[in-house]
Motif scaffolding. Structure first.
Motif, PDB file in Angstrom:
ATOM      1  N   ILE A  73       1.197 -11.299  15.464  1.00  0.00           N
ATOM      2  CA  ILE A  73       1.096  -9.948  16.016  1.00  0.00           C
ATOM      3  C   ILE A  73       2.467  -9.285  16.089  1.00  0.00           C
ATOM      4  N   THR A  74       3.477 -10.054  16.445  1.00  0.00           N
ATOM      5  CA  THR A  74       4.812  -9.472  16.587  1.00  0.00           C
ATOM      6  C   THR A  74       5.436  -9.110  15.248  1.00  0.00           C
ATOM      7  N   ALA A  75       4.776  -9.435  14.140  1.00  0.00           N
ATOM      8  CA  ALA A  75       5.305  -9.086  12.816  1.00  0.00           C
ATOM      9  C   ALA A  75       5.414  -7.579  12.627  1.00  0.00           C
ATOM     10  N   ILE A  76       4.692  -6.796  13.436  1.00  0.00           N
ATOM     11  CA  ILE A  76       4.779  -5.335  13.286  1.00  0.00           C
ATOM     12  C   ILE A  76       6.166  -4.811  13.626  1.00  0.00           C
ATOM     13  N   LEU A  77       6.977  -5.622  14.300  1.00  0.00           N
ATOM     14  CA  LEU A  77       8.327  -5.186  14.642  1.00  0.00           C
ATOM     15  C   LEU A  77       9.181  -4.968  13.402  1.00  0.00           C
ATOM     16  N   THR A  78       8.762  -5.529  12.269  1.00  0.00           N
ATOM     17  CA  THR A  78       9.561  -5.415  11.044  1.00  0.00           C
ATOM     18  C   THR A  78       9.208  -4.174  10.226  1.00  0.00           C
ATOM     19  N   ILE A  79       8.147  -3.457  10.604  1.00  0.00           N
ATOM     20  CA  ILE A  79       7.727  -2.276   9.837  1.00  0.00           C
ATOM     21  C   ILE A  79       8.741  -1.152  10.017  1.00  0.00           C
ATOM     22  N   GLN A  80       9.187  -0.597   8.911  1.00  0.00           N
ATOM     23  CA  GLN A  80      10.195   0.461   8.933  1.00  0.00           C
ATOM     24  C   GLN A  80       9.616   1.756   8.364  1.00  0.00           C
ATOM     25  N   PRO A  82       9.207   6.372   8.652  1.00  0.00           N
ATOM     26  CA  PRO A  82       8.864   7.446   9.590  1.00  0.00           C
ATOM     27  C   PRO A  82       7.704   7.015  10.493  1.00  0.00           C
ATOM     28  N   PRO A  83       7.509   7.696  11.629  1.00  0.00           N
ATOM     29  CA  PRO A  83       6.456   7.293  12.576  1.00  0.00           C
ATOM     30  C   PRO A  83       5.072   7.165  11.957  1.00  0.00           C
ATOM     31  N   ASP A  84       4.673   8.120  11.102  1.00  0.00           N
ATOM     32  CA  ASP A  84       3.341   8.048  10.498  1.00  0.00           C
ATOM     33  C   ASP A  84       3.197   6.819   9.613  1.00  0.00           C
ATOM     34  N   GLU A  85       4.224   6.506   8.853  1.00  0.00           N
ATOM     35  CA  GLU A  85       4.175   5.335   7.983  1.00  0.00           C
ATOM     36  C   GLU A  85       4.115   4.045   8.803  1.00  0.00           C
ATOM     37  N   ARG A  86       4.831   4.018   9.904  1.00  0.00           N
ATOM     38  CA  ARG A  86       4.824   2.823  10.753  1.00  0.00           C
ATOM     39  C   ARG A  86       3.463   2.642  11.419  1.00  0.00           C
ATOM     40  N   LEU A  87       2.857   3.742  11.874  1.00  0.00           N
ATOM     41  CA  LEU A  87       1.538   3.656  12.488  1.00  0.00           C
ATOM     42  C   LEU A  87       0.504   3.195  11.464  1.00  0.00           C
ATOM     43  N   ALA A  88       0.572   3.747  10.260  1.00  0.00           N
ATOM     44  CA  ALA A  88      -0.340   3.317   9.196  1.00  0.00           C
ATOM     45  C   ALA A  88      -0.127   1.840   8.888  1.00  0.00           C
ATOM     46  N   GLY A  89       1.123   1.390   8.896  1.00  0.00           N
ATOM     47  CA  GLY A  89       1.424  -0.011   8.639  1.00  0.00           C
ATOM     48  C   GLY A  89       0.859  -0.931   9.705  1.00  0.00           C
ATOM     49  N   ILE A  90       0.879  -0.487  10.953  1.00  0.00           N
ATOM     50  CA  ILE A  90       0.313  -1.282  12.048  1.00  0.00           C
ATOM     51  C   ILE A  90      -1.197  -1.413  11.880  1.00  0.00           C
ATOM     52  N   ILE A  91      -1.850  -0.295  11.566  1.00  0.00           N
ATOM     53  CA  ILE A  91      -3.299  -0.323  11.364  1.00  0.00           C
ATOM     54  C   ILE A  91      -3.653  -1.248  10.200  1.00  0.00           C
ATOM     55  N   ASP A  92      -2.972  -1.055   9.075  1.00  0.00           N
ATOM     56  CA  ASP A  92      -3.256  -1.872   7.894  1.00  0.00           C
ATOM     57  C   ASP A  92      -2.953  -3.346   8.158  1.00  0.00           C
ATOM     58  N   GLY A  93      -1.835  -3.618   8.815  1.00  0.00           N
ATOM     59  CA  GLY A  93      -1.459  -5.000   9.095  1.00  0.00           C
ATOM     60  C   GLY A  93      -2.472  -5.699   9.985  1.00  0.00           C
ATOM     61  N   ALA A  94      -2.975  -4.977  10.994  1.00  0.00           N
ATOM     62  CA  ALA A  94      -3.958  -5.562  11.902  1.00  0.00           C
ATOM     63  C   ALA A  94      -5.267  -5.849  11.176  1.00  0.00           C
ATOM     64  N   LEU A  95      -5.705  -4.925  10.328  1.00  0.00           N
ATOM     65  CA  LEU A  95      -6.954  -5.117   9.588  1.00  0.00           C
ATOM     66  C   LEU A  95      -6.826  -6.241   8.561  1.00  0.00           C
ATOM     67  N   MET A  96      -5.670  -6.303   7.911  1.00  0.00           N
ATOM     68  CA  MET A  96      -5.435  -7.374   6.936  1.00  0.00           C
ATOM     69  C   MET A  96      -5.424  -8.732   7.625  1.00  0.00           C
ATOM     70  N   ALA A  97      -4.722  -8.813   8.751  1.00  0.00           N
ATOM     71  CA  ALA A  97      -4.630 -10.078   9.477  1.00  0.00           C
ATOM     72  C   ALA A  97      -5.994 -10.519   9.967  1.00  0.00           C
ATOM     73  N   ALA A  98      -6.770  -9.575  10.495  1.00  0.00           N
ATOM     74  CA  ALA A  98      -8.098  -9.914  10.993  1.00  0.00           C
ATOM     75  C   ALA A  98      -8.992 -10.425   9.872  1.00  0.00           C
ATOM     76  N   SER A  99      -8.896  -9.787   8.698  1.00  0.00           N
ATOM     77  CA  SER A  99      -9.739 -10.170   7.564  1.00  0.00           C
ATOM     78  C   SER A  99      -9.330 -11.504   6.956  1.00  0.00           C
TER      79      SER A  99
END
Length: 212
Positions: A73-80, A82-99
């Motif tokens: 879960i803490t891997a999202i700290l590495t996402i770099q 703009p804010p929109d790109e980081r938010l999209a990365g968090i959503i995608d990362g969570a869905l990928m990890a869950a799947s």
């Protein structure tokens, strides 16, 4: 010829990882409460004594698996970016990890929910408190940069939403439309539509039903 210290260390690590992998499989198949140490040693192909060398109890094995889950879960700290790109990365990362990690997701959810194992989850969470706080603050900073009136509430709502999605995905992996849910989340947060689908199974929207 005697083995070198590095070779011995490598063998120990492989044995430990084999035990953890076997435990995760057994916990996923039987459930944490029903699984036994004997089940784990049989699946891993190791003696009870070797398992005891690495882990003092079944609870200790579960704690290690949970520890790794929280590290993911803490891997999202590495996402770099703009804010929109980081938010999209968090959503995608969570869905990928869950799947991609359904067994550990199921274990984490069960340990959180069961009264007999919730203390194990709480203990691991407390040990990771600093990193979890970093995750929370990172998400809040993103929402603050996007102009949210209450970044803390937005962070809690996003995490609750993603965790709820994870629960549904673990129950209905064959019928959960990951990609459509992802695109709906993007719309909710006024993010640009994703250019490519996630590389995970995503059935069409129908009804959530468990497969026997």
């Amino acid at each position: 010829m005697p083995r070198s210290a590095s070779t011995n260390q490598e063998l120990r690590e492989k044995s430990r990882e084999r035990i953890l992998a076997a435990a995760l499989e057994v916990f996923a198949e039987k459930g944490y409460e029903a699984a036994s140490i004997t089940d784990v040693t049989a699946r891993a192909g190791v003696s009870r004594g070797l398992l005891a060398y690495y882990f003092t109890s079944k609870q200790a094995i579960a704690a290690e698996l949970l520890d790794r889950w929280l590290d993911g879960i803490t891997a999202i700290l590495t996402i770099q970016g703009p804010p929109d790109e980081r938010l999209a990365g968090i959503i995608d990362g969570a869905l990928m990890a869950a799947s991609a990690t359904l067994p550990i997701q199921r274990l984490a959810i069960s340990l959180m929910m069961l009264p007999t194992t919730h203390p194990t989850f709480a203990k691991v969470e407390a040990e990771k408190s600093h990193r979890i706080t970093e995750v929370e603050d990172t998400i809040r900073t993103i929402f603050e940069a996007r102009g949210a009136q209450d970044p803390a509430i937005e962070e809690m709502l996003l995490r609750a939403t993603l965790e709820g999605i994870t629960v549904k995905l673990t129950i209905y992996p064959e019928t959960f439309p990951v990609e459509e849910i992802r695109r709906r989340l993007y719309q909710t947060y006024d993010l640009p539509e994703p250019k490519e689908p996630l590389p995970v199974p995503s059935p069409p929207v129908d009804r959530l039903r468990a497969k026997p």
